[in-house]
Design an enzyme around this catalytic site. Structure first.
Site: not given
Ligand code: ZN
Length: 261
Positions: A58-59, A109, A113, A204
């Site tokens: 993620d991210d 995603h 955020h 991540h």
């Molecule tokens: Zn995230």
């Protein structure tokens, strides 16, 4: 109404509520809802017949770390899933394009955020749409999965997001808490210890320690016989729900899940 009928109804209520408590939901997805015959919208893990798992990152993308990770995944012929942040996609579309070209799945995603659970529908819609557009322009394809930031999403949001965007909502059942940067050895141990067939592993690709953890994590998971697929591939392998909910825990102990934080 006879006493017998009241007894029957209360037994049914007791049975259904017991079933709900027995369902393997993680702490981040309490609102999975009662068993129904609709296709499921939300996945913490997938009941599969084989040693298949999905690594998710993620991210990102991260200019420095994501290409390193892609090199490693490529060397192992492993497919993973990247839940990207739209802002980062706009900054590094070439990295997202590379990931997609190399067979990885790209999921939405959000753009920046935020915490969906505290936002208006219109604000959530803007976050999703901008990111959907950025992914499509980088890869040529629209995503079909969303992971809400922090896992924060209401049951109502899941429903309308699925209706409007066609997204499935993807949580996780293995969380090494790598964002706290506990060091590569700890990240690796937590993932290897908790991964089961059908697991969706969260981490991540913006933390150096996570990327440093991956060579030994992948080697150990491979040594245990796991096969790595994208989240959509894992979902496509899902076994049909058994009519008896109790069978989920009893007949398939390898798939039972302790709650994760
Ligand atoms: Zn995230």
């Amino acid at each position: 109404m006879s006493v017998f009928r009241i007894f029957l109804i209360s037994s049914l209520v007791f049975f259904v509520s017991g079933t709900l408590q027995a369902a393997p939901v993680s702490a981040t997805a309490k609102d999975k809802g009662p068993p129904s015959f609709d296709p499921p919208l939300t996945f913490n893990w997938v009941r599969v017949d084989g040693p298949y798992i999905a690594l998710t990152f993620d991210d990102g993308p991260s200019a420095k770390l994501t290409p390193r990770l892609l090199d490693l995944l490529g060397a192992h012929h492993i497919k993973a899933t990247f839940f990207v942040i739209g802002q980062n996609v706009a900054e590094h579309p070439e990295i997202v394009a590379r990931a997609a070209r190399e067979g990885h799945e790209i999921g939405n995603h959000s753009w920046s955020h935020p915490n969906f659970g505290k936002m208006s529908d219109e604000a959530v819609r803007r976050e999703l749409k901008k990111t959907d557009d950025a992914i499509r322009s980088a890869t040529g394809n629209r995503p079909v999965l969303i992971r809400p930031p922090y896992g924060s999403i209401t049951a109502r949001q899941k429903k309308w997001i699925n209706d409007e965007f066609g997204y499935k909502i993807i949580m996780w059942d293995v969380d090494p808490l790598d964002w706290k940067r506990p060091g590569p050895v700890t990240v690796c141990n937590r993932i290897v210890r908790n991964t089961r067939a059908g697991s969706i592993v969260l981490s991540h690709d913006i933390h150096p320690g996570t990327i440093d953890a991956m060579p030994s994590t992948i080697a150990q998971l491979e040594a245990k016989g796991f096969k790595f697929v994208t989240v959509s591939e894992l979902i496509s392998m899902a076994l049909p729900e058994t009519p008896k909910p109790a069978a989920r825990g009893e007949a398939a102990p390898s798939n039972s899940r302790p709650p994760q934080g």
